[in-house]
Design a protein around this motif. Structure first.
Motif, mmCIF file in Angstrom:
data_model
loop_
_atom_site.group_PDB
_atom_site.id
_atom_site.type_symbol
_atom_site.label_atom_id
_atom_site.label_comp_id
_atom_site.label_asym_id
_atom_site.label_seq_id
_atom_site.Cartn_x
_atom_site.Cartn_y
_atom_site.Cartn_z
ATOM 1 N N GLN A 352 0.819 -1.208 0.000
ATOM 2 C CA GLN A 352 0.000 0.000 0.000
ATOM 3 C C GLN A 352 0.855 1.261 0.000
ATOM 4 O O GLN A 352 0.443 2.295 -0.533
ATOM 5 N N ASP A 355 4.495 3.300 -4.456
ATOM 6 C CA ASP A 355 3.814 4.083 -5.497
ATOM 7 C C ASP A 355 3.635 3.195 -6.725
ATOM 8 O O ASP A 355 4.515 3.083 -7.582
ATOM 9 N N THR A 356 2.471 2.542 -6.794
ATOM 10 C CA THR A 356 2.212 1.576 -7.867
ATOM 11 C C THR A 356 1.560 2.273 -9.064
ATOM 12 O O THR A 356 0.560 2.973 -8.902
ATOM 13 N N PRO A 357 2.107 2.089 -10.277
ATOM 14 C CA PRO A 357 1.457 2.652 -11.473
ATOM 15 C C PRO A 357 0.084 2.021 -11.681
ATOM 16 O O PRO A 357 -0.208 0.929 -11.205
ATOM 17 N N ASP A 358 -0.751 2.729 -12.428
ATOM 18 C CA ASP A 358 -2.119 2.248 -12.636
ATOM 19 C C ASP A 358 -2.164 0.940 -13.417
ATOM 20 O O ASP A 358 -3.068 0.113 -13.191
ATOM 21 N N HIS A 359 -1.203 0.701 -14.308
ATOM 22 C CA HIS A 359 -1.260 -0.499 -15.135
ATOM 23 C C HIS A 359 -0.661 -1.721 -14.448
ATOM 24 O O HIS A 359 -0.695 -2.825 -15.008
ATOM 25 N N LYS A 361 -0.721 -4.359 -11.329
ATOM 26 C CA LYS A 361 -1.531 -4.931 -10.267
ATOM 27 C C LYS A 361 -0.640 -5.696 -9.297
ATOM 28 O O LYS A 361 0.320 -6.362 -9.723
ATOM 29 N N THR A 362 -0.979 -5.614 -8.024
ATOM 30 C CA THR A 362 -0.205 -6.312 -6.994
ATOM 31 C C THR A 362 -1.102 -7.294 -6.268
ATOM 32 O O THR A 362 -2.320 -7.080 -6.133
ATOM 33 N N SER A 397 2.834 -5.498 -15.911
ATOM 34 C CA SER A 397 1.423 -5.443 -15.556
ATOM 35 C C SER A 397 1.111 -6.036 -14.179
ATOM 36 O O SER A 397 0.055 -5.755 -13.619
ATOM 37 N N ARG A 398 2.010 -6.839 -13.620
ATOM 38 C CA ARG A 398 1.644 -7.545 -12.389
ATOM 39 C C ARG A 398 2.870 -7.828 -11.532
ATOM 40 O O ARG A 398 3.943 -8.142 -12.036
#
Length: 482
Positions: A352, A355-359, A361-362, A397-398
């Protein structure tokens, strides 16, 4: 100034004076109180013994006083019964019969017909305190006793004995001097006080001797602790051949020694890590300065040297902040170093915070709802943060994080589907200050992975990279199980 205001001020002054006097008395008591544990325990035992003996002495003397008074009452009743044999109440009037021992029986005896006195002792007058007390007892017309102080404040006990007849009633009142009984009671009181004093003295002496003998192992352990702290011995106090309390004290001291050694080991580890990690950027700074001073340089070359020095200085600052923050958190939370940490909440919290990019997923996959690692929470965060940050930074992407328990350890895999680590750079992946591509547009000093591995190894764990994983990259963290 009104009278009420003056009264309030006077009350406040008196109260302040009483408070100061109580405070001074408390300070005097503190100065007089024993300083040693032996003295304090002896004083407590003496106080308890004094309280107990005072209660016992009071109870004993009250019981003896009642017993002596009952003896006097029995004596008076026997005398009254003897006198009653000389009184005739069979007729219409009460008659006193003369006997051989009349003088002996009449001593300290009052005879009444109803409430009218018939005879009284020759040594008392009609208005004496004894006669008035005898009149009151005769008026009650029942068995009763009272104590009167007469003849120089000497206690005298009086008891009445009613005699019922067919047509008339009589009352015999007898008196007895209580001075011998009182003397016996005073003698018993004095003897009990002397006995109490002797027993209190013996109690204090025996308590000091007993407490001193009981505290002898504590003094021995204190001397041992002083000696071992001076020479840095690895010996332990242990719990063998010790009472339960001292065994617990020895175990606590052993734990304290272990914690001190742990702190010293952490300090040595921090010093070694700082010297090792700072050596590379410091060498770069020295080399750039030597190169810059070797011959005159152009402005472009000077700016390039300054950039290299600034980058190395920033690397040194990052290293110091990372290691010192970890040491500071361990010092502020000694209960967590060493300790156990639930891995899953830490992973959720770190994902959380990244800083995760929008594309991208974690996801977190845990093999058990409660998975504990034998490290402190702050240290676990320091180890995992660089791995998660790199995975999120380079993932297409993941990013998947999985945690599971293996024999004796906890294994955490951080997997991304990015380009992975170039094969030529795998050998330098965990070397400080090295990056596969410094121009990839991402900030970093090449220190995250080396520090993660060093911190993991410091607690008996490991951080490794799987070169056979494709596509993307997989880093594995192994930590001791909690």
């Amino acid at each position: 100034m009104s009278r009420a205001v003056r009264a309030v001020r006077a009350f406040r002054v008196r109260r302040a004076f009483r408070v100061r006097r109580a405070f001074r008395a408390f300070r005097v008591f503190r100065r007089l109180a024993p300083r040693t544990l032996r003295g304090r325990l002896s004083l407590v035992a003496l106080t308890i013994a004094t309280l107990l003996m005072t209660i016992l002495t009071v109870v004993f003397n009250v019981a003896m006083d009642r017993h002596l008074r009952h003896q006097a009452d029995d004596e008076l009743r026997n005398r009254a019964a003897a006198v009653a044999t000389t009184i005739d109440t069979s007729g219409s009037r009460v008659r006193v019969l003369e006997t051989v021992n009349d003088r002996l029986l009449d001593a300290n005896v009052w005879t009444y017909a109803g409430t009218r006195p018939l005879e009284q002792p020759p040594s008392v007058t009609a208005d004496s305190p004894l006669t008035r007390a005898a009149d009151r007892l005769a008026a009650q017309r029942k068995h009763a006793c009272t104590t009167v102080h007469a003849h120089g404040d000497r206690p005298v006990r009086l008891c009445s004995h009613p005699i019922a007849g067919r047509h008339a009633t009589a009352t015999v009142v007898t008196a007895l001097d209580m001075t011998p009984y009182r003397s016996s009671a005073d003698t018993l009181l004095l003897g009990s006080l002397i006995l109490d004093a002797v027993m209190l003295g013996c109690t204090y002496v025996l308590t000091r001797l007993t407490v001193g003998r009981a505290l002898r192992p504590v003094r021995t352990m204190t001397d041992q602790a002083t000696q071992r702290s001076a020479v840095g011995s690895d010996e332990r106090f242990g719990a063998e051949d010790q009472p339960a309390e001292l065994a617990r004290l020895g175990a606590s001291l052993d734990e304290l020694l272990d914690r001190i050694r742990t702190v010293l080991r952490h300090e040595q580890q921090l010093t070694g890590e700082l010297s090792h990690e700072l050596r590379t950027p410091l060498t770069r700074i020295i080399m750039e300065l030597d190169w810059w001073r070797a011959r005159p340089r152009t402005d472009a070359e000077t700016r390039a040297a300054q950039e290299v020095i600034a980058e190395a200085a920033q690397s040194m600052r990052t290293i110091c902040d990372t290691l010192l923050n970890d040491a500071r958190e361990n010092a502020l939370n000694p209960s967590t170093a060493p300790g156990t940490t639930d891995v899953v909440p830490i992973l959720d919290s770190l994902l959380q915070q990244v800083d995760t990019p929008d594309h991208v997923k974690t996801a977190v996959n845990a093999g058990a709802p409660v998975l504990e690692a034998g490290v402190a929470p702050a240290l676990l965060e320091r180890i995992l943060s660089p791995l998660l940050a790199n995975a999120v930074r380079y993932a297409d992407s993941r990013v998947t994080v999985s945690a599971r328990r293996i024999p004796g350890a906890v294994r955490i895999d951080v997997v991304d589907d990015g380009p992975g680590v170039p094969e030529a750079f795998v050998g330098e992946l965990f070397q400080p200050g090295r990056r596969a591509d410094s121009g990839d547009g991402h900030d970093g000093a090449g220190l995250g992975l080396p520090l993660a591995r060093r911190l993991a190894r410091a607690v008996g764990g490991e951080v490794s990279y799987d070169p056979g994983h494709a596509p993307g990259a997989r880093f594995t963290v192994s930590l001791p199980a909690g």
